[in-house]
Design a protein around this motif. Sequence first.
Motif, PDB file in Angstrom:
ATOM      1  N   THR A 268      16.885  -8.359  10.859  1.00 55.04           N
ATOM      2  CA  THR A 268      17.529  -8.525   9.453  1.00 55.04           C
ATOM      3  C   THR A 268      17.739  -9.865   9.071  1.00 55.04           C
ATOM      4  O   THR A 268      18.133 -10.206   7.923  1.00 55.04           O
ATOM      5  CB  THR A 268      18.906  -7.723   9.316  1.00 55.04           C
ATOM      6  OG1 THR A 268      19.741  -8.346  10.260  1.00 55.04           O
ATOM      7  CG2 THR A 268      18.627  -6.266   9.694  1.00 55.04           C
ATOM      8  N   HIS A 269      17.874 -10.890   9.879  1.00 53.63           N
ATOM      9  CA  HIS A 269      18.042 -12.058   9.818  1.00 53.63           C
ATOM     10  C   HIS A 269      17.248 -13.352  10.577  1.00 53.63           C
ATOM     11  O   HIS A 269      16.642 -12.883  11.395  1.00 53.63           O
ATOM     12  CB  HIS A 269      19.565 -12.692  10.029  1.00 53.63           C
ATOM     13  CG  HIS A 269      20.691 -11.958   9.222  1.00 53.63           C
ATOM     14  ND1 HIS A 269      20.885 -10.529   9.352  1.00 53.63           N
ATOM     15  CD2 HIS A 269      21.368 -12.096   8.313  1.00 53.63           C
ATOM     16  CE1 HIS A 269      21.889 -10.235   8.799  1.00 53.63           C
ATOM     17  NE2 HIS A 269      22.142 -11.156   7.979  1.00 53.63           N
ATOM     18  N   VAL A 270      16.907 -14.309  10.042  1.00 52.28           N
ATOM     19  CA  VAL A 270      16.192 -15.395  10.702  1.00 52.28           C
ATOM     20  C   VAL A 270      16.963 -16.545  11.058  1.00 52.28           C
ATOM     21  O   VAL A 270      18.047 -16.582  10.377  1.00 52.28           O
ATOM     22  CB  VAL A 270      14.958 -15.849   9.731  1.00 52.28           C
ATOM     23  CG1 VAL A 270      15.698 -16.618   8.484  1.00 52.28           C
ATOM     24  CG2 VAL A 270      14.171 -17.120  10.464  1.00 52.28           C
ATOM     25  N   ALA A 271      16.784 -16.974  12.361  1.00 48.85           N
ATOM     26  CA  ALA A 271      17.777 -18.107  12.555  1.00 48.85           C
ATOM     27  C   ALA A 271      16.987 -19.350  12.350  1.00 48.85           C
ATOM     28  O   ALA A 271      16.000 -19.583  12.300  1.00 48.85           O
ATOM     29  CB  ALA A 271      17.894 -17.748  14.362  1.00 48.85           C
ATOM     30  N   TYR A 272      17.733 -20.443  12.180  1.00 48.00           N
ATOM     31  CA  TYR A 272      17.662 -21.879  12.152  1.00 48.00           C
ATOM     32  C   TYR A 272      18.764 -22.467  12.714  1.00 48.00           C
ATOM     33  O   TYR A 272      19.696 -22.290  12.717  1.00 48.00           O
ATOM     34  CB  TYR A 272      17.324 -22.258  10.766  1.00 48.00           C
ATOM     35  CG  TYR A 272      18.341 -22.209   9.590  1.00 48.00           C
ATOM     36  CD1 TYR A 272      19.041 -23.470   9.382  1.00 48.00           C
ATOM     37  CD2 TYR A 272      18.774 -20.922   9.054  1.00 48.00           C
ATOM     38  CE1 TYR A 272      20.146 -23.328   8.499  1.00 48.00           C
ATOM     39  CE2 TYR A 272      19.864 -20.673   8.284  1.00 48.00           C
ATOM     40  CZ  TYR A 272      20.488 -22.107   7.848  1.00 48.00           C
ATOM     41  OH  TYR A 272      21.622 -22.085   6.904  1.00 48.00           O
ATOM     42  N   PHE A 273      18.549 -23.918  13.548  1.00 47.54           N
ATOM     43  CA  PHE A 273      19.404 -24.382  14.166  1.00 47.54           C
ATOM     44  C   PHE A 273      19.805 -25.838  13.616  1.00 47.54           C
ATOM     45  O   PHE A 273      18.936 -26.532  12.976  1.00 47.54           O
ATOM     46  CB  PHE A 273      18.734 -24.734  15.424  1.00 47.54           C
ATOM     47  CG  PHE A 273      18.641 -23.508  16.437  1.00 47.54           C
ATOM     48  CD1 PHE A 273      19.634 -23.461  17.349  1.00 47.54           C
ATOM     49  CD2 PHE A 273      17.652 -22.423  16.108  1.00 47.54           C
ATOM     50  CE1 PHE A 273      19.704 -22.091  18.066  1.00 47.54           C
ATOM     51  CE2 PHE A 273      17.715 -21.300  17.278  1.00 47.54           C
ATOM     52  CZ  PHE A 273      18.863 -21.205  17.875  1.00 47.54           C
ATOM     53  N   LEU A 274      20.759 -26.067  13.804  1.00 43.54           N
ATOM     54  CA  LEU A 274      21.807 -27.435  13.437  1.00 43.54           C
ATOM     55  C   LEU A 274      22.536 -27.845  14.483  1.00 43.54           C
ATOM     56  O   LEU A 274      23.427 -26.798  14.808  1.00 43.54           O
ATOM     57  CB  LEU A 274      22.230 -27.411  11.991  1.00 43.54           C
ATOM     58  CG  LEU A 274      21.570 -27.093  10.876  1.00 43.54           C
ATOM     59  CD1 LEU A 274      22.358 -26.998   9.588  1.00 43.54           C
ATOM     60  CD2 LEU A 274      20.623 -28.375  10.686  1.00 43.54           C
ATOM     61  N   GLU A 275      22.356 -28.986  14.980  1.00 41.30           N
ATOM     62  CA  GLU A 275      23.422 -29.305  16.077  1.00 41.30           C
ATOM     63  C   GLU A 275      23.141 -28.170  17.186  1.00 41.30           C
ATOM     64  O   GLU A 275      24.277 -28.043  17.807  1.00 41.30           O
ATOM     65  CB  GLU A 275      24.835 -29.681  15.544  1.00 41.30           C
ATOM     66  CG  GLU A 275      24.637 -30.715  14.586  1.00 41.30           C
ATOM     67  CD  GLU A 275      26.102 -31.104  14.131  1.00 41.30           C
ATOM     68  OE1 GLU A 275      27.016 -30.254  14.323  1.00 41.30           O
ATOM     69  OE2 GLU A 275      26.248 -32.351  13.309  1.00 41.30           O
ATOM     70  N   ARG A 276      22.343 -27.865  17.597  1.00 36.22           N
ATOM     71  CA  ARG A 276      21.929 -26.908  18.795  1.00 36.22           C
ATOM     72  C   ARG A 276      22.816 -25.677  18.437  1.00 36.22           C
ATOM     73  O   ARG A 276      22.661 -24.922  19.474  1.00 36.22           O
ATOM     74  CB  ARG A 276      22.356 -27.623  20.064  1.00 36.22           C
ATOM     75  CG  ARG A 276      21.696 -28.895  20.598  1.00 36.22           C
ATOM     76  CD  ARG A 276      20.135 -28.605  20.618  1.00 36.22           C
ATOM     77  NE  ARG A 276      19.724 -27.714  21.663  1.00 36.22           N
ATOM     78  CZ  ARG A 276      19.951 -27.853  23.020  1.00 36.22           C
ATOM     79  NH1 ARG A 276      20.189 -29.212  23.328  1.00 36.22           N
ATOM     80  NH2 ARG A 276      19.511 -27.066  23.667  1.00 36.22           N
ATOM     81  N   GLN A 277      23.102 -25.367  17.275  1.00 30.48           N
ATOM     82  CA  GLN A 277      23.852 -24.179  16.854  1.00 30.48           C
ATOM     83  C   GLN A 277      22.935 -23.242  15.984  1.00 30.48           C
ATOM     84  O   GLN A 277      22.569 -23.839  15.017  1.00 30.48           O
ATOM     85  CB  GLN A 277      25.139 -24.237  16.479  1.00 30.48           C
ATOM     86  CG  GLN A 277      26.095 -24.973  17.373  1.00 30.48           C
ATOM     87  CD  GLN A 277      26.253 -24.087  18.569  1.00 30.48           C
ATOM     88  OE1 GLN A 277      26.814 -23.068  18.623  1.00 30.48           O
ATOM     89  NE2 GLN A 277      26.300 -24.925  19.874  1.00 30.48           N
ATOM     90  N   PRO A 278      22.827 -21.962  16.170  1.00 29.51           N
ATOM     91  CA  PRO A 278      22.064 -21.272  15.197  1.00 29.51           C
ATOM     92  C   PRO A 278      23.041 -20.712  14.245  1.00 29.51           C
ATOM     93  O   PRO A 278      24.172 -20.374  14.232  1.00 29.51           O
ATOM     94  CB  PRO A 278      21.894 -19.736  15.995  1.00 29.51           C
ATOM     95  CG  PRO A 278      22.779 -19.873  17.102  1.00 29.51           C
ATOM     96  CD  PRO A 278      23.346 -21.110  17.467  1.00 29.51           C
ATOM     97  N   LYS A 279      22.187 -20.812  12.933  1.00 25.36           N
ATOM     98  CA  LYS A 279      22.711 -20.356  11.637  1.00 25.36           C
ATOM     99  C   LYS A 279      21.663 -19.084  11.349  1.00 25.36           C
ATOM    100  O   LYS A 279      20.478 -19.155  11.719  1.00 25.36           O
ATOM    101  CB  LYS A 279      22.864 -21.425  10.665  1.00 25.36           C
ATOM    102  CG  LYS A 279      23.814 -22.487  11.197  1.00 25.36           C
ATOM    103  CD  LYS A 279      23.867 -23.335   9.767  1.00 25.36           C
ATOM    104  CE  LYS A 279      24.927 -24.537  10.334  1.00 25.36           C
ATOM    105  NZ  LYS A 279      26.209 -23.938  10.348  1.00 25.36           N
ATOM    106  N   PHE A 280      22.139 -18.235  10.478  1.00 26.89           N
ATOM    107  CA  PHE A 280      21.525 -17.186  10.171  1.00 26.89           C
ATOM    108  C   PHE A 280      21.475 -16.794   8.787  1.00 26.89           C
ATOM    109  O   PHE A 280      22.283 -16.883   8.063  1.00 26.89           O
ATOM    110  CB  PHE A 280      21.899 -15.751  10.790  1.00 26.89           C
ATOM    111  CG  PHE A 280      22.084 -15.661  12.392  1.00 26.89           C
ATOM    112  CD1 PHE A 280      20.802 -15.391  13.101  1.00 26.89           C
ATOM    113  CD2 PHE A 280      22.884 -16.379  13.283  1.00 26.89           C
ATOM    114  CE1 PHE A 280      20.845 -15.474  14.374  1.00 26.89           C
ATOM    115  CE2 PHE A 280      22.832 -16.533  14.443  1.00 26.89           C
ATOM    116  CZ  PHE A 280      21.773 -15.727  15.056  1.00 26.89           C
TER     117      PHE A 280
END
Length: 293
Positions: A268-280
């Motif tokens: 249901t979500h795509v992940a993308y990363f900032l500072e090695r942490q996933p956001k969705f």
Amino acid sequence: MNQEERRNGKVFLSDSHIHSTHSPDARTSIMEVCQSAVEMGLAYICFTEHLDLDPRDSGYRYFEPEAFFREVDAARTRFRGRLTIGAGIEVCYQTGREDEIARWLERWPFDFVLGSVHILDGKHDWVMVPEQASMAAWARHRTPQEAYRPYFEEVRRAAATGLFDGLAHLDLVKRYGTLAYGPFDASALAEEIDAVLAAAVATDTAIEINTSGLFQPPQEPFPGLDILRRYRQMGGRAITIGSDTHHLYQLGRGLETARQQAIAAGFTHVAYFLERQPKFAPLSPAKSREVTP
């Protein structure tokens, strides 16, 4: 989805696998990519330059992190408020180089670290994976399972390290294997692929949907829908989407197809990363551009 819908936040499109002139095989500058990404209505992009650690590799010592981060910082200043830009790296994994990789990742503030397998270092020869000539040679003496199995074992080892935020083009070996053996049959390698996916789930490593395969002999992303579905069934939580851009015309190619495949696989979500942490972000149109699943 049209550009207006993308810009208004009704759908979130990210491209998390992009190479610039900081990679030895790419020909587009960071600024050029960012300008095109804004024009396309992308919300997030990540530059994932090649890091090749073996002296026998043609890209050895090509990547210069200081110059890379300077240009990324300049792009972030220029496109602030219009585009989120990640600074990433695509590490060519080889068994035995884990400590060296870890030292690199500790030293530099990457947002996203992709692990990939391009090289198999066998007992008797040095094999780039996948190269058309070497795959043709393999096909004369090996079954598809015999040819593919060492690749997936190396990918499994990469996933098991826990060093990487995501695995790039998980079944890349089918790129030229398709020419040698015909359409890739994941079911014939179910045990090997399940081992890769189990390692990814255990280490909370995302799986990339790499759209470049749509424009190569497999004519489907890396990996295909069946593997994505299996990853979800096994508890896989995060997928990223990337075009594997090396030339400007490739930026954003196939992202909509990847989005639809992710939905079909049960995400249901795509992940993308900032500072090695996933956001969705939601894969389907939604009011919120960023949520946690």
